[in-house]
Design an enzyme around this catalytic site. Structure first.
Site, mmCIF file in Angstrom:
data_model
loop_
_atom_site.group_PDB
_atom_site.id
_atom_site.type_symbol
_atom_site.label_atom_id
_atom_site.label_comp_id
_atom_site.label_asym_id
_atom_site.label_seq_id
_atom_site.Cartn_x
_atom_site.Cartn_y
_atom_site.Cartn_z
ATOM 1 N N CYS A 106 7.086 -7.010 7.109
ATOM 2 C CA CYS A 106 8.113 -6.352 7.915
ATOM 3 C C CYS A 106 8.524 -7.294 9.033
ATOM 4 C CB CYS A 106 7.559 -5.055 8.512
ATOM 5 S SG CYS A 106 8.746 -4.136 9.518
ATOM 6 N N GLU A 152 0.837 -1.197 0.000
ATOM 7 C CA GLU A 152 0.000 0.000 0.000
ATOM 8 C C GLU A 152 0.875 1.251 0.000
ATOM 9 O OE1 GLU A 152 -4.044 -1.417 2.195
ATOM 10 O OE2 GLU A 152 -2.397 -0.988 3.522
ATOM 11 N N CYS A 205 -0.868 5.746 10.072
ATOM 12 C CA CYS A 205 0.367 5.109 10.524
ATOM 13 C C CYS A 205 0.077 3.762 11.157
ATOM 14 C CB CYS A 205 1.054 5.950 11.590
ATOM 15 S SG CYS A 205 1.347 7.612 11.096
ATOM 16 N N CYS A 238 1.892 -2.412 15.849
ATOM 17 C CA CYS A 238 1.812 -2.040 14.434
ATOM 18 C C CYS A 238 1.179 -3.134 13.582
ATOM 19 C CB CYS A 238 3.216 -1.730 13.921
ATOM 20 S SG CYS A 238 3.244 -1.234 12.192
ATOM 21 N N LEU A 292 10.693 6.124 18.212
ATOM 22 C CA LEU A 292 11.248 5.924 19.559
ATOM 23 C C LEU A 292 10.230 5.233 20.463
ATOM 24 C CD1 LEU A 292 13.850 6.570 21.159
ATOM 25 C CD2 LEU A 292 12.700 8.637 21.982
ATOM 26 N N SER A 302 12.262 6.955 7.842
ATOM 27 C CA SER A 302 11.925 6.623 9.221
ATOM 28 C C SER A 302 12.431 5.227 9.555
ATOM 29 C CB SER A 302 10.400 6.676 9.387
ATOM 30 O OG SER A 302 10.039 6.360 10.701
HETATM 31 N N1 SAH Z 1 9.719 0.763 10.080
HETATM 32 C C1 SAH Z 1 9.891 2.186 10.025
HETATM 33 C C2 SAH Z 1 8.922 2.841 9.068
HETATM 34 C C3 SAH Z 1 7.471 2.779 9.471
HETATM 35 S S1 SAH Z 1 6.938 4.382 9.809
HETATM 36 C C4 SAH Z 1 9.798 2.756 11.423
HETATM 37 O O1 SAH Z 1 9.541 2.007 12.341
HETATM 38 O O2 SAH Z 1 10.056 3.942 11.607
HETATM 39 C C5 SAH Z 1 5.404 4.135 10.558
HETATM 40 C C6 SAH Z 1 5.321 4.866 11.878
HETATM 41 O O3 SAH Z 1 4.012 4.654 12.448
HETATM 42 C C7 SAH Z 1 6.305 4.329 12.871
HETATM 43 O O4 SAH Z 1 6.740 5.361 13.703
HETATM 44 C C8 SAH Z 1 5.459 3.361 13.650
HETATM 45 O O5 SAH Z 1 6.004 3.057 14.881
HETATM 46 C C9 SAH Z 1 4.164 4.121 13.751
HETATM 47 N N2 SAH Z 1 3.009 3.276 14.033
HETATM 48 C C10 SAH Z 1 2.908 1.946 13.897
HETATM 49 N N3 SAH Z 1 1.682 1.515 14.237
HETATM 50 C C11 SAH Z 1 0.987 2.614 14.575
HETATM 51 C C12 SAH Z 1 -0.349 2.837 14.977
HETATM 52 N N4 SAH Z 1 -1.211 1.825 15.072
HETATM 53 N N5 SAH Z 1 -0.739 4.088 15.253
HETATM 54 C C13 SAH Z 1 0.132 5.128 15.095
HETATM 55 N N6 SAH Z 1 1.396 4.980 14.698
HETATM 56 C C14 SAH Z 1 1.819 3.737 14.448
#
Ligand code: SAH
Length: 342
Positions: free
Chosen positions: A109, A89, A330, A116, A212, A188
């Site tokens: 992933c 997506e 996200c 996530c 983080l 990211s």
């Molecule tokens: N793997 C990379 C790129 C993904 S970015 C990373 O971890 O940075 C996607 C972002 O959304 C990340 O910061 C992830 O932690 C966050 N994320 C994941 N699940 C989420 C959710 N259910 N609600 C809000 N943010 C979420």
């Protein structure tokens, strides 16, 4: 056959030279592909017939299949099918400052962050560079818009597919083609330390965002398995070095999870951790997903967390929410889509 969108200007120059041609043919080719957006070699009228035939033998120009396109307020979510039938997506967000594309970098992933959705399907493979380039080209064409910002925040861990994402960035930022400003590109990562070190010397002004989500090892170990490999103090030490070397500000993403990482004490601990760093914290309202036990922090706690960081002189913003009703926000993107997992 090789896919033409896999190759940087440099690589194509080398290709032409190896064929006894002038290197600048690569600039002409880039112009057709990325400025004029022509997708048949036969239409590239300033290339000689025999060169076009050679290109046709060596490369193909393909596209991804758009399976669905969903539309919400200021957001579009695309489901693409790749040549091996894998699905990914990508999300386009219309901001007041421009149009931002959230690109996927892998099918599935392996990072396994507990909150996530995108990681529920384990990594099947890395995306090839051309599969990222085509997310960009096809969404621009489909919506007839210009994309001004790219965030590598879709499905996958970009630093687990380092070579291909670097080539993707090289291609979309090349001034002989799409010419997207490097300051408008954000990568990211959940914190793969060796790759942060490598990225430090990449030499372009790309934005780096770190997922983080916790102010200490105890909480981070629980929600992000990567923390068992690269502990917080190592991550922060590496980022301090990154800031020194690149002179760039780092963004910390911090998703607020009810009763997990959103207390007043957590905010104080986070402030101490980041004190003095050239950084800012982006608080992300959690998007609840049907498979997750985590809950979104309420507004009061979110504001308290925000205010506490502010009082501690940490730069902080709260991320605008996008596309929840489309599952386009996200952590809601899925590689498998509706089929394999329910
Ligand atoms: N793997 C990379 C790129 C993904 S970015 C990373 O971890 O940075 C996607 C972002 O959304 C990340 O910061 C992830 O932690 C966050 N994320 C994941 N699940 C989420 C959710 N259910 N609600 C809000 N943010 C979420």
């Amino acid at each position: 056959m090789k896919n033409i969108y896999n190759y940087t200007l440099n690589e194509l120059e080398q290709y032409f030279i190896s064929k006894g041609e002038k290197g600048f043919k690569a600039i002409q080719l880039f112009d057709w592909l990325y400025k004029k957006r022509i997708n048949t070699f036969d239409d590239m009228s300033n290339l000689k017939k025999n060169l076009i035939e050679t290109l046709k033998i060596d490369y193909k120009i393909s596209s991804l299949k758009i399976i669905t396109k969903e539309t919400g307020k200021d957001v579009y979510k695309y489901l693409f099918e790749l040549e091996d039938k894998s699905k990914i997506e990508a999300v386009l967000m219309l901001h007041d400052y421009g149009n931002s594309l959230c690109v996927s970098s892998q099918v599935g992933c392996n990072m396994g962050c507990l909150f996530c959705e995108s990681g529920r399907l384990k990594k099947i493979r890395n995306l090839e560079t051309y599969e990222m380039v085509l997310q960009f080209l096809q969404i621009e064409a489909d919506l007839n818009i210009k994309i001004s910002h790219v965030v590598l925040m879709g499905i996958g861990e970009p630093f687990d597919n380092y070579e291909n994402i670097i080539k993707f960035i090289d291609i979309i930022s090349c001034n002989k083609g799409i010419d997207l400003g490097v300051r408008h590109i954000t990568v990211s990562t959940c914190g793969i330390v060796p790759k942060i070190k490598e990225f430090m010397n990449y030499g372009k002004q790309i934005n780096l965002a770190i997922s983080l989500h916790a102010p200490n090892d105890q909480i981070r170990d629980e929600i992000m398995p990567i923390n068992k490999v690269y502990k917080l103090d190592l991550l922060i030490k590496t980022l301090k070095e990154y800031i020194k070397v690149t002179n760039r500000r780092v963004t910390f993403e911090y998703v607020l999870l009810d009763n997990i990482n959103d207390s007043y004490e957590n905010a104080i601990e986070l402030s101490k951790l980041l004190k003095g760093m050239n950084c800012y914290v982006n608080l992300i309202p959690y998007n609840e997903t049907s498979h997750s036990k985590f809950k979104k922090s309420n507004e009061k706690k979110t504001m308290q967390f925000y205010d506490t960081l502010k009082k501690q002189k940490i730069n902080v913003t709260i991320r605008k929410e996008f596309g929840q009703n489309l599952n386009a926000a996200c952590g809601q993107l899925r590689a498998n889509y509706k089929e394999e997992l329910q």
